[in-house]
Motif scaffolding. Structure first.
Motif, PDB file in Angstrom:
ATOM      1  N   TYR A 165       0.821  -1.197   0.000  1.00  0.00           N
ATOM      2  CA  TYR A 165       0.000   0.000   0.000  1.00  0.00           C
ATOM      3  C   TYR A 165       0.862   1.257   0.000  1.00  0.00           C
ATOM      4  O   TYR A 165       1.901   1.311   0.668  1.00  0.00           O
ATOM      5  CB  TYR A 165      -0.862   0.071   1.268  1.00  0.00           C
ATOM      6  CG  TYR A 165      -2.110  -0.776   1.301  1.00  0.00           C
ATOM      7  CD1 TYR A 165      -2.624  -1.402   0.182  1.00  0.00           C
ATOM      8  CD2 TYR A 165      -2.801  -0.930   2.508  1.00  0.00           C
ATOM      9  CE1 TYR A 165      -3.778  -2.170   0.250  1.00  0.00           C
ATOM     10  CE2 TYR A 165      -3.959  -1.677   2.592  1.00  0.00           C
ATOM     11  CZ  TYR A 165      -4.447  -2.302   1.457  1.00  0.00           C
ATOM     12  OH  TYR A 165      -5.595  -3.050   1.533  1.00  0.00           O
ATOM     13  N   HIS A 202     -14.928  -1.845   3.865  1.00  0.00           N
ATOM     14  CA  HIS A 202     -14.293  -1.869   2.547  1.00  0.00           C
ATOM     15  C   HIS A 202     -13.068  -2.785   2.582  1.00  0.00           C
ATOM     16  O   HIS A 202     -12.297  -2.764   3.550  1.00  0.00           O
ATOM     17  CB  HIS A 202     -13.879  -0.473   2.108  1.00  0.00           C
ATOM     18  CG  HIS A 202     -13.566  -0.397   0.644  1.00  0.00           C
ATOM     19  ND1 HIS A 202     -12.347  -0.798   0.133  1.00  0.00           N
ATOM     20  CD2 HIS A 202     -14.322  -0.011  -0.417  1.00  0.00           C
ATOM     21  CE1 HIS A 202     -12.361  -0.650  -1.184  1.00  0.00           C
ATOM     22  NE2 HIS A 202     -13.548  -0.173  -1.540  1.00  0.00           N
ATOM     23  N   LEU A 238     -10.191  -2.647   1.392  1.00  0.00           N
ATOM     24  CA  LEU A 238      -8.893  -2.003   1.557  1.00  0.00           C
ATOM     25  C   LEU A 238      -8.522  -1.766   3.018  1.00  0.00           C
ATOM     26  O   LEU A 238      -7.336  -1.693   3.357  1.00  0.00           O
ATOM     27  CB  LEU A 238      -8.874  -0.656   0.825  1.00  0.00           C
ATOM     28  CG  LEU A 238      -8.648  -0.680  -0.684  1.00  0.00           C
ATOM     29  CD1 LEU A 238      -8.903   0.710  -1.260  1.00  0.00           C
ATOM     30  CD2 LEU A 238      -7.233  -1.140  -1.026  1.00  0.00           C
ATOM     31  N   TRP A 285      -6.380   5.012   1.570  1.00  0.00           N
ATOM     32  CA  TRP A 285      -6.996   6.124   0.853  1.00  0.00           C
ATOM     33  C   TRP A 285      -7.181   7.352   1.739  1.00  0.00           C
ATOM     34  O   TRP A 285      -7.623   8.396   1.288  1.00  0.00           O
ATOM     35  CB  TRP A 285      -8.319   5.702   0.236  1.00  0.00           C
ATOM     36  CG  TRP A 285      -9.483   5.526   1.175  1.00  0.00           C
ATOM     37  CD1 TRP A 285     -10.462   6.443   1.444  1.00  0.00           C
ATOM     38  CD2 TRP A 285      -9.825   4.356   1.940  1.00  0.00           C
ATOM     39  NE1 TRP A 285     -11.381   5.929   2.327  1.00  0.00           N
ATOM     40  CE2 TRP A 285     -11.025   4.634   2.641  1.00  0.00           C
ATOM     41  CE3 TRP A 285      -9.245   3.092   2.092  1.00  0.00           C
ATOM     42  CZ2 TRP A 285     -11.625   3.711   3.492  1.00  0.00           C
ATOM     43  CZ3 TRP A 285      -9.850   2.171   2.937  1.00  0.00           C
ATOM     44  CH2 TRP A 285     -11.021   2.483   3.621  1.00  0.00           C
ATOM     45  N   TYR A 339      -7.910  10.228  -3.440  1.00  0.00           N
ATOM     46  CA  TYR A 339      -7.979   9.004  -2.645  1.00  0.00           C
ATOM     47  C   TYR A 339      -6.642   8.261  -2.646  1.00  0.00           C
ATOM     48  O   TYR A 339      -6.600   7.039  -2.499  1.00  0.00           O
ATOM     49  CB  TYR A 339      -9.080   8.073  -3.136  1.00  0.00           C
ATOM     50  CG  TYR A 339     -10.463   8.665  -3.104  1.00  0.00           C
ATOM     51  CD1 TYR A 339     -11.041   9.100  -1.910  1.00  0.00           C
ATOM     52  CD2 TYR A 339     -11.206   8.811  -4.274  1.00  0.00           C
ATOM     53  CE1 TYR A 339     -12.308   9.653  -1.881  1.00  0.00           C
ATOM     54  CE2 TYR A 339     -12.480   9.367  -4.248  1.00  0.00           C
ATOM     55  CZ  TYR A 339     -13.026   9.788  -3.054  1.00  0.00           C
ATOM     56  OH  TYR A 339     -14.283  10.342  -3.025  1.00  0.00           O
ATOM     57  N   TYR A 354      -6.492   5.274  -4.809  1.00  0.00           N
ATOM     58  CA  TYR A 354      -7.403   4.151  -4.546  1.00  0.00           C
ATOM     59  C   TYR A 354      -8.843   4.577  -4.871  1.00  0.00           C
ATOM     60  O   TYR A 354      -9.698   4.692  -3.991  1.00  0.00           O
ATOM     61  CB  TYR A 354      -7.258   3.682  -3.098  1.00  0.00           C
ATOM     62  CG  TYR A 354      -5.895   3.115  -2.810  1.00  0.00           C
ATOM     63  CD1 TYR A 354      -5.593   1.785  -3.096  1.00  0.00           C
ATOM     64  CD2 TYR A 354      -4.887   3.924  -2.278  1.00  0.00           C
ATOM     65  CE1 TYR A 354      -4.326   1.273  -2.853  1.00  0.00           C
ATOM     66  CE2 TYR A 354      -3.617   3.417  -2.031  1.00  0.00           C
ATOM     67  CZ  TYR A 354      -3.342   2.088  -2.327  1.00  0.00           C
ATOM     68  OH  TYR A 354      -2.086   1.577  -2.089  1.00  0.00           O
ATOM     69  N   THR A 355      -9.093   4.783  -6.151  1.00  0.00           N
ATOM     70  CA  THR A 355     -10.380   5.332  -6.583  1.00  0.00           C
ATOM     71  C   THR A 355     -11.539   4.345  -6.421  1.00  0.00           C
ATOM     72  O   THR A 355     -12.693   4.745  -6.559  1.00  0.00           O
ATOM     73  CB  THR A 355     -10.300   5.785  -8.048  1.00  0.00           C
ATOM     74  OG1 THR A 355      -9.827   4.691  -8.861  1.00  0.00           O
ATOM     75  CG2 THR A 355      -9.332   6.958  -8.196  1.00  0.00           C
ATOM     76  N   GLU A 356     -11.255   3.095  -6.094  1.00  0.00           N
ATOM     77  CA  GLU A 356     -12.327   2.134  -5.880  1.00  0.00           C
ATOM     78  C   GLU A 356     -13.181   2.485  -4.662  1.00  0.00           C
ATOM     79  O   GLU A 356     -14.288   1.956  -4.502  1.00  0.00           O
ATOM     80  CB  GLU A 356     -11.778   0.711  -5.746  1.00  0.00           C
ATOM     81  CG  GLU A 356     -10.775   0.495  -4.633  1.00  0.00           C
ATOM     82  CD  GLU A 356      -9.343   0.590  -5.094  1.00  0.00           C
ATOM     83  OE1 GLU A 356      -8.549  -0.316  -4.751  1.00  0.00           O
ATOM     84  OE2 GLU A 356      -9.005   1.581  -5.792  1.00  0.00           O
ATOM     85  N   VAL A 357     -12.678   3.389  -3.804  1.00  0.00           N
ATOM     86  CA  VAL A 357     -13.483   3.801  -2.651  1.00  0.00           C
ATOM     87  C   VAL A 357     -14.441   4.938  -2.983  1.00  0.00           C
ATOM     88  O   VAL A 357     -15.272   5.309  -2.150  1.00  0.00           O
ATOM     89  CB  VAL A 357     -12.591   4.225  -1.460  1.00  0.00           C
ATOM     90  CG1 VAL A 357     -11.650   3.099  -1.058  1.00  0.00           C
ATOM     91  CG2 VAL A 357     -11.823   5.504  -1.768  1.00  0.00           C
ATOM     92  N   PRO A 368     -17.225   5.280  -4.590  1.00  0.00           N
ATOM     93  CA  PRO A 368     -18.670   5.108  -4.349  1.00  0.00           C
ATOM     94  C   PRO A 368     -19.089   5.308  -2.895  1.00  0.00           C
ATOM     95  O   PRO A 368     -20.260   5.592  -2.637  1.00  0.00           O
ATOM     96  CB  PRO A 368     -18.921   3.664  -4.803  1.00  0.00           C
ATOM     97  CG  PRO A 368     -17.868   3.402  -5.833  1.00  0.00           C
ATOM     98  CD  PRO A 368     -16.669   4.122  -5.327  1.00  0.00           C
TER      99      PRO A 368
END
Length: 325
Positions: free
Chosen positions: A139, A208, A210, A236, A306, A309-312, A314
């Protein structure tokens, strides 16, 4: 002496920009930070290929690599990741944790899980570590002060623990409470923060994948100065959200009052997502320096939303991220 002139094209931070207002005047670390930042970077290989250079000689901790969570950046050298830290329980200088954290006793250790859960429990460290298979995840971690590192952490998703304790419908937030022991932690004599150090997440953030309940780094157990024996890593969010040396995890109805938001709510919001568009009141967050790689006189790299870490994203759909910073 402090360098006050800024050469064209070079972004030099001021001493007051990298410490909390209450402590920067008494810090002796500015020169040390300059020295660390100016170290030229080497071509560091991933841990698995360069173990001797990265390991610190601590107790080994086996974990399977999780290739779904691998930052492709060059890893920060172990010596940098373990000697340049924020851990105010051991002092406000970046070098203080490595100097003073030897007083921390990590065995025996228990973590209490309590509050709005159907199965409250108190677990010793070994039992906690066996709740799910350990994984190694690489990370990025970004500090609110403008520096970053890339570290191979060892742990498992916090959600694995959460599912086992079965939160009730009243559990809206997760609060993390850290050790507060003056005998082991000389820094808590200083009233900089409201001890014990507390942090928190909204429940969906805590669930989440992560969010990592962390027991080790670089193939070894966590060094004391990095939050031994168990901490949270939230890649993030700014680093101060990743609470160290946990002794209690509480599931609560109301948003927890966290240490830094109590200290300076106008500077440290509850969410504290890495956001280059929202500046700290005393410095920009648009760029950062990678410890051991970006020299002090080199141009900074751009900070990613983020932390990349753009998957967070939402999790924050529809939120005003300048208001909820």
């Amino acid at each position: 002496m402090l360098i006050k002139r800024q050469a064209e094209g070079i972004d030099l931070p001021q001493g007051s920009e990298i410490t909390p207002r209450a402590v920067f005047e008494s810090r002796r670390s500015f020169i040390r930070q300059m020295a660390l930042g100016s170290i030229a970077s080497g071509a560091l290989l991933p841990f698995s290929q360069n173990a001797q250079a990265q390991e610190g000689g601590g107790q080994k901790l086996a974990a399977r690599p999780n290739t779904a969570f691998v930052a492709m950046d060059k890893q920060t050298a172990y010596k940098d990741a373990t000697s340049y830290n924020n851990f105010y329980e051991f002092g406000t200088d970046k070098a203080d944790p490595a100097k003073h954290a030897g007083t921390l006793k990590t065995r025996p250790w228990t973590v209490a899980i309590e509050g709005e859960v159907k199965k409250p429990m108190t677990l010793d460290l070994d039992s906690l570590m066996k709740m799910a298979p350990l994984e190694e995840r690489i990370y990025r971690l970004r500090c609110v002060e403008g520096w970053s590192m890339v570290i191979p952490w060892i742990g498992f998703s916090l959600s694995e623990l959460i599912k086992k304790v079965e939160p009730t419908g009243n559990a809206k937030y997760v609060e993390f409470i850290t050790l507060n022991d003056k005998k082991q932690m000389p820094g808590v004599y200083e009233p900089i923060l409201n001890w014990p150090y507390t942090e928190g997440l909204r429940m969906d953030e805590a669930m989440h994948p992560l969010a990592l309940l962390t027991f080790g780094m670089y193939g070894e157990v966590l060094p004391n100065q990095n939050g031994a024996p168990v901490r949270i890593v939230l890649p993030w969010k700014y680093g101060f959200k990743s609470a160290k040396s946990l002794v209690k995890i509480r599931f609560v109805k109301e948003q927890p009052k966290t240490a830094w938001s109590l200290y300076a709510p106008q500077e440290y919001g509850f969410y504290s997502n890495v956001n280059p568009a929202v500046d700290h009141p005393r410095w920009s967050q648009a760029s950062e320096r990678r410890i051991g790689e970006d020299g002090f006189f080199n141009r900074k790299r751009k900070t990613l939303m983020y932390n990349g870490y753009t998957e967070v994203a939402p999790l924050y759909a529809g939120m005003d991220l300048k208001k909820f910073f």
